[in-house]
Design a protein around this motif. Structure first.
Motif, PDB file in Angstrom:
ATOM      1  N   UNK A  66       3.564  52.959  37.313  1.00  0.00           N
ATOM      2  CA  UNK A  66       3.402  52.134  38.672  1.00  0.00           C
ATOM      3  C   UNK A  66       4.150  50.838  38.403  1.00  0.00           C
ATOM      4  N   UNK A  67       3.611  49.990  37.188  1.00  0.00           N
ATOM      5  CA  UNK A  67       4.145  48.725  37.139  1.00  0.00           C
ATOM      6  C   UNK A  67       5.840  48.717  36.965  1.00  0.00           C
ATOM      7  N   UNK A  68       6.359  49.542  35.703  1.00  0.00           N
ATOM      8  CA  UNK A  68       7.393  49.657  35.298  1.00  0.00           C
ATOM      9  C   UNK A  68       7.567  48.268  34.573  1.00  0.00           C
ATOM     10  N   UNK A  69       6.375  47.825  33.773  1.00  0.00           N
ATOM     11  CA  UNK A  69       6.849  46.781  33.128  1.00  0.00           C
ATOM     12  C   UNK A  69       6.586  46.602  31.646  1.00  0.00           C
ATOM     13  N   UNK A  70       7.318  45.899  30.800  1.00  0.00           N
ATOM     14  CA  UNK A  70       7.363  45.661  29.320  1.00  0.00           C
ATOM     15  C   UNK A  70       5.956  45.673  28.847  1.00  0.00           C
ATOM     16  N   UNK A  71       4.881  44.854  29.558  1.00  0.00           N
ATOM     17  CA  UNK A  71       3.825  44.577  28.897  1.00  0.00           C
ATOM     18  C   UNK A  71       2.925  46.086  29.205  1.00  0.00           C
ATOM     19  N   UNK A  72       3.217  46.677  30.186  1.00  0.00           N
ATOM     20  CA  UNK A  72       2.442  48.080  30.507  1.00  0.00           C
ATOM     21  C   UNK A  72       2.930  48.859  29.425  1.00  0.00           C
ATOM     22  N   UNK A  73       4.308  49.119  28.944  1.00  0.00           N
ATOM     23  CA  UNK A  73       4.783  49.901  27.657  1.00  0.00           C
ATOM     24  C   UNK A  73       4.253  49.357  26.439  1.00  0.00           C
ATOM     25  N   UNK A  74       4.127  48.403  26.503  1.00  0.00           N
ATOM     26  CA  UNK A  74       3.667  47.896  25.259  1.00  0.00           C
ATOM     27  C   UNK A  74       2.148  48.273  25.177  1.00  0.00           C
ATOM     28  N   UNK A  75       1.595  48.466  26.124  1.00  0.00           N
ATOM     29  CA  UNK A  75       0.016  48.878  25.922  1.00  0.00           C
ATOM     30  C   UNK A  75       0.191  50.291  25.589  1.00  0.00           C
ATOM     31  N   UNK A  76       0.769  50.991  26.055  1.00  0.00           N
ATOM     32  CA  UNK A  76       0.948  52.443  25.813  1.00  0.00           C
ATOM     33  C   UNK A  76       1.088  52.849  24.310  1.00  0.00           C
ATOM     34  N   UNK A  77       2.336  51.930  23.961  1.00  0.00           N
ATOM     35  CA  UNK A  77       2.452  51.937  22.547  1.00  0.00           C
ATOM     36  C   UNK A  77       1.406  51.740  21.591  1.00  0.00           C
ATOM     37  N   UNK A  78       0.750  50.720  22.080  1.00  0.00           N
ATOM     38  CA  UNK A  78      -0.405  50.192  21.181  1.00  0.00           C
ATOM     39  C   UNK A  78      -1.642  51.071  21.299  1.00  0.00           C
ATOM     40  N   UNK A  79      -1.841  51.995  22.223  1.00  0.00           N
ATOM     41  CA  UNK A  79      -2.944  52.792  22.329  1.00  0.00           C
ATOM     42  C   UNK A  79      -2.505  54.234  21.687  1.00  0.00           C
ATOM     43  N   UNK A  80      -1.199  54.450  21.885  1.00  0.00           N
ATOM     44  CA  UNK A  80      -0.702  55.762  21.152  1.00  0.00           C
ATOM     45  C   UNK A  80      -0.894  55.408  19.473  1.00  0.00           C
ATOM     46  N   UNK A  81      -0.643  54.325  18.885  1.00  0.00           N
ATOM     47  CA  UNK A  81      -0.978  54.393  17.479  1.00  0.00           C
ATOM     48  C   UNK A  81      -2.319  54.221  17.345  1.00  0.00           C
ATOM     49  N   UNK A  82      -3.035  53.699  17.996  1.00  0.00           N
ATOM     50  CA  UNK A  82      -4.477  53.514  17.706  1.00  0.00           C
ATOM     51  C   UNK A  82      -5.222  54.713  18.060  1.00  0.00           C
ATOM     52  N   UNK A  83      -4.868  55.749  18.850  1.00  0.00           N
ATOM     53  CA  UNK A  83      -5.466  56.959  19.042  1.00  0.00           C
ATOM     54  C   UNK A  83      -5.090  57.859  17.691  1.00  0.00           C
ATOM     55  N   UNK A  84      -3.722  57.672  17.255  1.00  0.00           N
ATOM     56  CA  UNK A  84      -3.276  58.393  16.067  1.00  0.00           C
ATOM     57  C   UNK A  84      -4.034  57.896  14.787  1.00  0.00           C
ATOM     58  N   UNK A  85      -4.272  56.681  14.682  1.00  0.00           N
ATOM     59  CA  UNK A  85      -5.120  56.381  13.497  1.00  0.00           C
ATOM     60  C   UNK A  85      -6.418  56.870  13.600  1.00  0.00           C
TER      61      UNK A  85
END
Length: 273
Positions: free
Chosen positions: A204-223
């Motif tokens: 929806x937002x197409x923002x760098x902050x939103x994409x960074x949140x996705x990356x952070x949560x993907x890493x956290x979920x993998x851990x």
């Protein structure tokens, strides 16, 4: 002398033209006001002649019959009116009273309470706004989302998640509701749910902050998945050692080596391990 029988007394009343006595005799025969009301209905449907056959004296004068009918109607009237009034009152009870202006006033009060850090009072005000708002009003999404913010402040994660979900049912792409539900889910370690909301926000937002949140949560979920896998393997190892110990062996005697080409595992046995 013997007292006159009821037939003789009735004949005497008729001869004297005392119609009131006949009317009273009718009332005594009917017994109660309810029965008089029922008999009045029969008068209307069957006529005077048939009504006389229902219990009125066969030779009662017409004036006495009319008087009995009028008294029966008078007895039935207040009860019928009361029943109708009771029904009218019943129709008004239970009907929800909605008022968007009052809902907006309650929301404004909630905003003021929230700004002052009074989370519970703000929550109560947003709840009142939801009570005033019609079930199909789009404003309900805002009230639910604002109330979720109060629950987040009070660290009531599951309840906050529920309110955000209710807001998204009204407005599926409501950014604030998605963001707050993400926060509530992450606090509960529901990382797959939080990641799904993060991806929706990034779309929806197409923002760098939103994409960074996705990356952070993907890493956290993998851990998290890696930790869960290690815990599961540890439990399986303990179970295997309990079984193999009966034969003088342990899981340490077995080695699993992954084939890089196929990804499969080769199991080898080392008695000296």
């Amino acid at each position: 002398r013997r007292p006159p029988s009821s037939e003789q007394l009735h004949a005497r009343l008729l001869r004297q033209g005392q119609h009131v006595g006949v009317a009273r005799a009718c009332r005594a025969y009917l017994g109660t006001k309810v029965e008089m009301a029922n008999l009045h209905g029969r008068f209307e449907e069957m006529g005077e002649e048939e009504a006389k056959g229902e219990g009125m004296p066969q030779n009662a004068p017409a004036a006495a019959v009319e008087e009995a009918k009028e008294e029966a109607a008078a007895a039935a009237g207040p009860a019928a009116d009361g029943e109708e009034a009771e029904d009218d009152e019943g129709e008004g009870e239970g009907e929800p009273a909605f008022d968007l202006l009052k809902a907006q006033d309650a929301k404004a009060l909630g905003n003021a309470r929230f700004a002052a850090g009074e989370w519970q009072l703000a929550l109560d005000a947003y709840t009142e706004a939801l009570m005033w708002a019609p079930s199909d009003a789009e404003e309900r999404a805002v009230y639910f989302c604002n109330r979720a913010a109060c629950f987040l402040k009070m660290e009531q994660w599951e309840t906050a998640e529920g309110d955000c979900t209710a807001a998204l049912e009204v407005q599926p792409r409501y950014v604030k509701a998605l963001s707050r539900r993400l926060q509530a889910c992450e606090a509960q370690e529901k990382l797959s749910n939080a990641l799904a909301d993060a991806k929706m926000l990034a779309e929806i937002e197409q923002s760098a902050q939103a994409r960074a949140t996705v990356t952070r949560l993907e890493k956290k979920e993998a851990e998290k998945l890696e930790r869960e896998k290690e815990e599961m393997m540890g439990k399986l190892k303990d179970l295997g050692n309990m079984f193999l110990g009966n034969f003088g062996m342990s899981m340490n005697n077995f080695k699993a080596v992954q084939d890089e080409g196929t990804g499969s595992y080769n199991i080898s046995y080392d008695p000296n391990a």
